[in-house]
Design a protein around this motif. Sequence first.
Motif, mmCIF file in Angstrom:
data_model
loop_
_atom_site.group_PDB
_atom_site.id
_atom_site.type_symbol
_atom_site.label_atom_id
_atom_site.label_comp_id
_atom_site.label_asym_id
_atom_site.label_seq_id
_atom_site.Cartn_x
_atom_site.Cartn_y
_atom_site.Cartn_z
ATOM 1 N N SER A 112 -43.546 -53.384 1.403
ATOM 2 C CA SER A 112 -44.176 -53.361 2.727
ATOM 3 C C SER A 112 -45.515 -52.633 2.673
ATOM 4 O O SER A 112 -46.510 -53.081 3.267
ATOM 5 C CB SER A 112 -43.203 -52.706 3.713
ATOM 6 O OG SER A 112 -43.839 -51.807 4.536
ATOM 7 N N SER A 159 -46.211 -45.381 1.819
ATOM 8 C CA SER A 159 -45.019 -45.979 2.419
ATOM 9 C C SER A 159 -43.761 -45.433 1.752
ATOM 10 O O SER A 159 -42.785 -45.059 2.411
ATOM 11 C CB SER A 159 -45.109 -47.498 2.257
ATOM 12 O OG SER A 159 -43.990 -48.121 2.774
ATOM 13 N N HIS A 181 -40.559 -48.721 12.265
ATOM 14 C CA HIS A 181 -41.469 -48.076 11.325
ATOM 15 C C HIS A 181 -42.896 -48.168 11.855
ATOM 16 O O HIS A 181 -43.724 -48.904 11.343
ATOM 17 C CB HIS A 181 -41.306 -48.805 9.993
ATOM 18 C CG HIS A 181 -42.158 -48.300 8.888
ATOM 19 N ND1 HIS A 181 -42.461 -46.977 8.725
ATOM 20 C CD2 HIS A 181 -42.773 -48.943 7.869
ATOM 21 C CE1 HIS A 181 -43.227 -46.849 7.659
ATOM 22 N NE2 HIS A 181 -43.436 -48.024 7.131
ATOM 23 N N GLY A 217 -44.662 -57.638 6.103
ATOM 24 C CA GLY A 217 -44.450 -56.297 5.580
ATOM 25 C C GLY A 217 -43.631 -55.446 6.526
ATOM 26 O O GLY A 217 -42.778 -54.665 6.107
ATOM 27 N N PHE A 218 -43.889 -55.619 7.824
ATOM 28 C CA PHE A 218 -43.120 -54.840 8.799
ATOM 29 C C PHE A 218 -41.696 -55.358 8.894
ATOM 30 O O PHE A 218 -40.738 -54.586 8.936
ATOM 31 C CB PHE A 218 -43.803 -54.913 10.167
ATOM 32 C CG PHE A 218 -43.047 -54.218 11.249
ATOM 33 C CD1 PHE A 218 -42.932 -52.842 11.247
ATOM 34 C CD2 PHE A 218 -42.432 -54.940 12.258
ATOM 35 C CE1 PHE A 218 -42.231 -52.193 12.239
ATOM 36 C CE2 PHE A 218 -41.725 -54.295 13.245
ATOM 37 C CZ PHE A 218 -41.623 -52.918 13.240
ATOM 38 N N SER A 219 -41.561 -56.693 8.914
ATOM 39 C CA SER A 219 -40.240 -57.241 9.216
ATOM 40 C C SER A 219 -39.247 -57.027 8.074
ATOM 41 O O SER A 219 -38.049 -56.874 8.321
ATOM 42 C CB SER A 219 -40.349 -58.715 9.610
ATOM 43 O OG SER A 219 -40.152 -59.534 8.504
ATOM 44 N N ILE A 220 -39.713 -56.996 6.805
ATOM 45 C CA ILE A 220 -38.730 -56.774 5.744
ATOM 46 C C ILE A 220 -38.107 -55.385 5.870
ATOM 47 O O ILE A 220 -36.919 -55.195 5.593
ATOM 48 C CB ILE A 220 -39.314 -56.977 4.321
ATOM 49 C CG1 ILE A 220 -40.560 -56.154 4.106
ATOM 50 C CG2 ILE A 220 -39.555 -58.445 4.025
ATOM 51 C CD1 ILE A 220 -41.053 -56.207 2.667
ATOM 52 N N VAL A 221 -38.895 -54.429 6.345
ATOM 53 C CA VAL A 221 -38.342 -53.091 6.532
ATOM 54 C C VAL A 221 -37.518 -53.012 7.816
ATOM 55 O O VAL A 221 -36.404 -52.513 7.855
ATOM 56 C CB VAL A 221 -39.485 -52.053 6.572
ATOM 57 C CG1 VAL A 221 -39.004 -50.750 7.126
ATOM 58 C CG2 VAL A 221 -40.048 -51.860 5.199
ATOM 59 N N TYR A 222 -38.101 -53.587 8.873
ATOM 60 C CA TYR A 222 -37.484 -53.465 10.201
ATOM 61 C C TYR A 222 -36.137 -54.183 10.261
ATOM 62 O O TYR A 222 -35.162 -53.661 10.797
ATOM 63 C CB TYR A 222 -38.461 -54.044 11.215
ATOM 64 C CG TYR A 222 -37.973 -54.083 12.626
ATOM 65 C CD1 TYR A 222 -37.734 -52.907 13.315
ATOM 66 C CD2 TYR A 222 -37.763 -55.293 13.271
ATOM 67 C CE1 TYR A 222 -37.302 -52.938 14.619
ATOM 68 C CE2 TYR A 222 -37.330 -55.332 14.574
ATOM 69 C CZ TYR A 222 -37.099 -54.156 15.248
ATOM 70 O OH TYR A 222 -36.670 -54.191 16.543
ATOM 71 N N LEU A 276 -38.108 -52.237 -0.806
ATOM 72 C CA LEU A 276 -38.640 -52.886 0.390
ATOM 73 C C LEU A 276 -39.806 -52.092 0.970
ATOM 74 O O LEU A 276 -40.805 -52.659 1.392
ATOM 75 C CB LEU A 276 -37.544 -53.043 1.443
ATOM 76 C CG LEU A 276 -36.516 -54.113 1.145
ATOM 77 C CD1 LEU A 276 -35.445 -54.139 2.212
ATOM 78 C CD2 LEU A 276 -37.186 -55.471 1.066
ATOM 79 N N PHE A 277 -39.662 -50.765 0.982
ATOM 80 C CA PHE A 277 -40.751 -49.942 1.510
ATOM 81 C C PHE A 277 -41.995 -50.065 0.644
ATOM 82 O O PHE A 277 -43.114 -50.107 1.155
ATOM 83 C CB PHE A 277 -40.319 -48.481 1.647
ATOM 84 C CG PHE A 277 -39.755 -48.170 2.999
ATOM 85 C CD1 PHE A 277 -40.584 -47.875 4.055
ATOM 86 C CD2 PHE A 277 -38.393 -48.211 3.210
ATOM 87 C CE1 PHE A 277 -40.080 -47.615 5.314
ATOM 88 C CE2 PHE A 277 -37.867 -47.948 4.471
ATOM 89 C CZ PHE A 277 -38.710 -47.654 5.514
ATOM 90 N N TYR A 303 -46.200 -47.616 9.953
ATOM 91 C CA TYR A 303 -46.800 -48.760 9.269
ATOM 92 C C TYR A 303 -48.246 -48.983 9.730
ATOM 93 O O TYR A 303 -49.110 -49.342 8.928
ATOM 94 C CB TYR A 303 -45.936 -49.982 9.571
ATOM 95 C CG TYR A 303 -46.246 -51.228 8.798
ATOM 96 C CD1 TYR A 303 -46.100 -51.255 7.424
ATOM 97 C CD2 TYR A 303 -46.663 -52.387 9.448
ATOM 98 C CE1 TYR A 303 -46.371 -52.397 6.710
ATOM 99 C CE2 TYR A 303 -46.934 -53.538 8.741
ATOM 100 C CZ TYR A 303 -46.792 -53.536 7.368
ATOM 101 O OH TYR A 303 -47.063 -54.668 6.678
#
Lengths: 292, 284
Positions: free
Chosen positions: B190, B77, B37, B25-30, B186-187, B40
């Motif tokens: 996530s 989010s 982020h 979840g973090f990496s798709i945004v980051y 994406l958010f 998160y």
Amino acid sequence: MEYVIHIGIVLGLYMILVASAQLVIGHARLISLGQGAFFGTGAYVTALCMLNLGWSFFPALLTAVVLNAVIGLLLALPAVRLKGDYFVLTTLGFQFIIFQLTVNLDRLTGGPAGLGGIPSPSTPQFLPISQSGYLFVVTLILVIIAFTALFLLQKSRFGRNLKALCDHELLYEISGRSPIKLRAQVIAVSAATTALASAVYAVYMSYLAPGAFNLDQSIFILTGVMLGGLSRLRQAVVGALVIVLFPELMRAMGLPATYGPSMNQVFFGLVLLVLVSFTVVKRFQSNERRNQ
Amino acid sequence: MTEFITQVLTNGLITGSSIAVVALGFSIVYHTTRIFHIAYAAIYSLGGYLCWYFDVQLGLGIIASLGFASFFSAASSLLIWLFLYKPLTRYGAAENELMVASVGIMIMIIYLISLVFGTDPKLPGPPSDQLLSARSMQITINGLLIILMLVITNLSDFGLKMRALRDNPRLIERMGINSAALTTLLFIASGVLAGMEASLSTNDLGISPFTGIHVFINAFIAVIAGGSGRVSGAVIGGFVLGILQAIVVFFAGSAWILSVSFILLIAIMLFKPDGITGITNRND
């Protein structure tokens, strides 16, 4: 009078803490969430030197400063290799590790119950002032030492290098200097000056608990830096004034004790948000105006 | 010895899958937006508390609570993206400024949680079935989520757009793809992942306001350890970290979990900065 001296000492401590954090956050452009942990390591080192080794205050303070610089260097070397995000993560992790260490190494640190009975430095005979008055004088001297050191540092070759690094990292690197080394030095210096405040904190409180050096403390210091400003030392003074006097004001207004601290943190979060948004929008508008 | 292996494997797989989901979840945004982020962490805590509230306080049952918690996590989010990151990015905020804004919103959410629910840890309600069922549900759903995310990011058109957005956010706009809509999705995804995992883990272990930050630290370490720029790296990193933690818990107890993660982080940074899967990102 005692209250005024108390506020004076706390204010002095936070001036040192905020100015040290400003060096990292403002001048090296590295967001640090571990300033509270450095504050803690310094305080525990001072306390342990005085309690277990029976040293007097000033040698303990010196040890704390040196050890903090070493810890800062060790932490910085892997962390500053990469980008800003990694540094935030490392300092955040460091923050929690120090908290866990102070809780778990209970033989050394007293664990969650804390470390009590730290002796106060004895007032010299020739000074006709009280114990806390003497500590206030010590704080004042340390503030002057920290600010002079930081001021001279910023005016020196080191400070100019730092400015160059922030203005254009690639050019700095091309000119044959190492950004990693410089950033690590900045963190070490900041940790060392932080230790000045922690030593006084240890003897002034005469009791240390892990809870005083957790993430709240780091956020508190970060808010102070952001509130005051990122570039000048006198801005650090303003930041420290606001963060120290604001909770006192809240207390004076009679907020219940259980809500107070959480309320303050919510407020500080909001302050960070608003400050950033404000800076960004203002810069955008002035750029627009210049382009027209 | 067999006890060691079974314990490390079961605990390692559960912790690992849990870290992997959060890290995904973090990496798709980051990796696509380059926003650190950190809020998160607060979204995770929020999800856990909401699940606890719906499940234990209101007695809606775990499935419904999980759904509600995921929904509200996704909503928060989304709100953070729409009303904080998006305008700030449009006004040309620097990386550091976004980071501080994110820290600000994280602190606000976490302390609002502790204002509303108190700072004491909230435990899951009396298990309706056996304890095993909470954990087996966790590992099943985690497995499904991980497979789903890997399929989406590696095989679908959406995943292709995601990687395009990561590699060149300007070019993708010229190709007629709405990058803002993509980021919005994406958010949301996530937030759903954070909410799901928070609910599952709350159902097993309970939650306190700062759990989110601990989980976030582990997840980000997993992302770095797994390899920068690649979504599957988060999964690999998550499982490596999970197994490692299970080994340490077996020998030294749970007090040292975070220290282990931290040592792994330092080791990775010193010796393999690109992570285990090791591709270098073209943006760096």
